[in-house]
Design a protein around this motif. Sequence first.
Motif, mmCIF file in Angstrom:
data_model
loop_
_atom_site.group_PDB
_atom_site.id
_atom_site.type_symbol
_atom_site.label_atom_id
_atom_site.label_comp_id
_atom_site.label_asym_id
_atom_site.label_seq_id
_atom_site.Cartn_x
_atom_site.Cartn_y
_atom_site.Cartn_z
ATOM 1 N N GLN A 259 24.039 24.924 0.421
ATOM 2 C CA GLN A 259 24.244 23.830 1.287
ATOM 3 C C GLN A 259 24.870 23.927 2.589
ATOM 4 O O GLN A 259 24.419 23.499 3.585
ATOM 5 C CB GLN A 259 25.438 22.820 0.592
ATOM 6 C CG GLN A 259 24.960 21.919 -0.810
ATOM 7 C CD GLN A 259 25.785 21.060 -1.246
ATOM 8 O OE1 GLN A 259 26.819 20.782 -0.673
ATOM 9 N NE2 GLN A 259 25.584 20.778 -2.734
ATOM 10 N N PHE A 260 25.758 25.003 2.665
ATOM 11 C CA PHE A 260 26.329 25.397 3.811
ATOM 12 C C PHE A 260 25.260 25.933 4.691
ATOM 13 O O PHE A 260 25.071 25.513 6.007
ATOM 14 C CB PHE A 260 27.215 26.619 3.746
ATOM 15 C CG PHE A 260 27.785 27.185 4.931
ATOM 16 C CD1 PHE A 260 28.740 26.691 5.978
ATOM 17 C CD2 PHE A 260 27.320 28.446 5.354
ATOM 18 C CE1 PHE A 260 28.993 27.309 7.073
ATOM 19 C CE2 PHE A 260 27.719 29.097 6.412
ATOM 20 C CZ PHE A 260 28.633 28.512 7.389
ATOM 21 N N HIS A 261 24.320 26.844 4.306
ATOM 22 C CA HIS A 261 23.214 27.668 4.907
ATOM 23 C C HIS A 261 22.242 26.414 5.606
ATOM 24 O O HIS A 261 21.678 26.502 6.590
ATOM 25 C CB HIS A 261 22.388 28.783 4.447
ATOM 26 C CG HIS A 261 23.256 29.821 4.244
ATOM 27 N ND1 HIS A 261 23.697 30.428 5.437
ATOM 28 C CD2 HIS A 261 24.157 30.416 3.186
ATOM 29 C CE1 HIS A 261 24.563 31.645 5.124
ATOM 30 N NE2 HIS A 261 24.804 31.364 3.748
ATOM 31 N N TYR A 262 21.862 25.343 4.579
ATOM 32 C CA TYR A 262 20.935 24.195 5.129
ATOM 33 C C TYR A 262 21.691 23.516 6.263
ATOM 34 O O TYR A 262 20.832 23.401 7.227
ATOM 35 C CB TYR A 262 20.681 23.251 3.769
ATOM 36 C CG TYR A 262 20.219 22.269 3.858
ATOM 37 C CD1 TYR A 262 18.573 22.230 4.234
ATOM 38 C CD2 TYR A 262 20.745 20.882 4.361
ATOM 39 C CE1 TYR A 262 17.897 21.028 4.437
ATOM 40 C CE2 TYR A 262 19.846 19.731 4.481
ATOM 41 C CZ TYR A 262 18.687 19.843 4.786
ATOM 42 O OH TYR A 262 17.962 18.603 4.734
ATOM 43 N N HIS A 263 22.958 23.286 6.162
ATOM 44 C CA HIS A 263 23.244 22.354 7.071
ATOM 45 C C HIS A 263 23.611 23.270 8.256
ATOM 46 O O HIS A 263 23.615 22.555 9.379
ATOM 47 C CB HIS A 263 24.733 21.556 6.718
ATOM 48 C CG HIS A 263 24.472 20.669 5.598
ATOM 49 N ND1 HIS A 263 24.098 19.423 6.069
ATOM 50 C CD2 HIS A 263 24.774 20.782 4.445
ATOM 51 C CE1 HIS A 263 24.081 18.674 4.755
ATOM 52 N NE2 HIS A 263 24.368 19.475 3.856
ATOM 53 N N LEU A 264 24.035 24.440 8.330
ATOM 54 C CA LEU A 264 24.068 25.055 9.528
ATOM 55 C C LEU A 264 22.954 25.291 10.292
ATOM 56 O O LEU A 264 22.958 25.175 11.381
ATOM 57 C CB LEU A 264 24.745 26.648 9.128
ATOM 58 C CG LEU A 264 24.871 27.817 10.130
ATOM 59 C CD1 LEU A 264 26.187 27.212 11.207
ATOM 60 C CD2 LEU A 264 25.273 28.891 9.494
ATOM 61 N N ARG A 265 21.787 25.667 9.481
ATOM 62 C CA ARG A 265 20.418 25.588 10.253
ATOM 63 C C ARG A 265 20.167 24.118 10.860
ATOM 64 O O ARG A 265 19.815 24.097 11.852
ATOM 65 C CB ARG A 265 19.268 25.833 9.242
ATOM 66 C CG ARG A 265 19.219 27.304 8.961
ATOM 67 C CD ARG A 265 17.823 27.595 8.112
ATOM 68 N NE ARG A 265 17.771 26.941 6.726
ATOM 69 C CZ ARG A 265 18.337 27.333 5.752
ATOM 70 N NH1 ARG A 265 18.953 28.476 5.566
ATOM 71 N NH2 ARG A 265 18.371 26.909 4.598
ATOM 72 N N GLY A 266 20.534 23.236 10.079
ATOM 73 C CA GLY A 266 20.141 21.740 10.788
ATOM 74 C C GLY A 266 21.131 21.636 12.076
ATOM 75 O O GLY A 266 20.506 21.049 13.117
ATOM 76 N N LEU A 267 22.360 22.265 11.846
ATOM 77 C CA LEU A 267 23.292 22.082 13.071
ATOM 78 C C LEU A 267 22.699 22.913 14.167
ATOM 79 O O LEU A 267 22.772 22.261 15.341
ATOM 80 C CB LEU A 267 24.635 22.243 12.678
ATOM 81 C CG LEU A 267 25.880 21.946 13.609
ATOM 82 C CD1 LEU A 267 25.885 20.720 13.856
ATOM 83 C CD2 LEU A 267 27.111 22.526 12.835
ATOM 84 N N PHE A 268 22.090 24.028 13.862
ATOM 85 C CA PHE A 268 21.748 24.844 15.114
ATOM 86 C C PHE A 268 20.354 23.988 15.901
ATOM 87 O O PHE A 268 20.488 24.004 17.156
ATOM 88 C CB PHE A 268 21.077 26.274 14.510
ATOM 89 C CG PHE A 268 22.343 27.158 14.626
ATOM 90 C CD1 PHE A 268 22.615 28.017 15.683
ATOM 91 C CD2 PHE A 268 23.100 27.439 13.515
ATOM 92 C CE1 PHE A 268 23.396 28.953 15.887
ATOM 93 C CE2 PHE A 268 23.986 28.743 13.739
ATOM 94 C CZ PHE A 268 24.384 29.287 14.823
ATOM 95 N N SER B 191 25.466 32.464 17.906
ATOM 96 C CA SER B 191 26.740 32.124 16.818
ATOM 97 C C SER B 191 26.580 30.588 17.249
ATOM 98 O O SER B 191 26.383 30.074 18.151
ATOM 99 C CB SER B 191 28.025 32.619 17.323
ATOM 100 O OG SER B 191 28.318 32.146 18.722
ATOM 101 N N LEU B 192 27.351 29.795 16.168
ATOM 102 C CA LEU B 192 27.629 28.415 16.158
ATOM 103 C C LEU B 192 28.506 28.016 17.291
ATOM 104 O O LEU B 192 28.153 26.920 17.946
ATOM 105 C CB LEU B 192 28.147 27.774 14.784
ATOM 106 C CG LEU B 192 28.316 26.326 14.677
ATOM 107 C CD1 LEU B 192 27.103 25.723 14.813
ATOM 108 C CD2 LEU B 192 28.862 26.019 13.268
ATOM 109 N N ILE B 193 29.388 28.732 17.468
ATOM 110 C CA ILE B 193 30.289 28.636 18.545
ATOM 111 C C ILE B 193 29.549 28.372 19.806
ATOM 112 O O ILE B 193 29.862 27.495 20.691
ATOM 113 C CB ILE B 193 31.389 29.558 18.557
ATOM 114 C CG1 ILE B 193 32.452 29.176 17.519
ATOM 115 C CG2 ILE B 193 32.453 29.333 19.960
ATOM 116 C CD1 ILE B 193 33.421 30.249 16.956
#
Length: 162
Positions: free
Chosen positions: A125-134, A14-16
């Motif tokens: 866009q959300f999934h792209y940035h989420l992968r980048g953030l991870f 999870s991101l959290i």
Amino acid sequence: MMQINCDSASNKHSLINVMHRFIAAANNMDETIMVPSLLRDMPLEERMSGKMETNNNEPQYPNKQRDMYEHYLLLKSIKNDMEWGLLKREMSSGASFLEMTVKQEEQKPVTGDLTPEENHDLENQFHYHLRGLFGVLSKLTVQADHLTNRYKREIGCGNFIR
């Protein structure tokens, strides 16, 4: 107030959880490094038999931070931005590039009239940035741990590495 589902918080993917790991590593770094000025002029990478140390055969990219002290300050700054958001930085100093971009996005008019293509684009866009953030948070966590362990070795506390 929004509640966090216990299942998502305990999921290691999870991101959290990734955010908590980075913040914990940065806090550990901050608690361990009692004299940050000792990091000045200490190169980021350790020299091993004339070659730069590499992880998983990844190419070495030159960092903006020239020494461990600047890298330490960067990690602390990122942790503070995550904990306090962009508003605190805006109040204390000038706006960064990221903050200016966020402000520009906030100034654009938002309408509820999104076409299906725009909705799909938002999802992408959300999934792209989420992968980048991870990816970024995982790398920052490793860097904070590395900086902490290297500091311990440099000051002679190598026997106490967790």
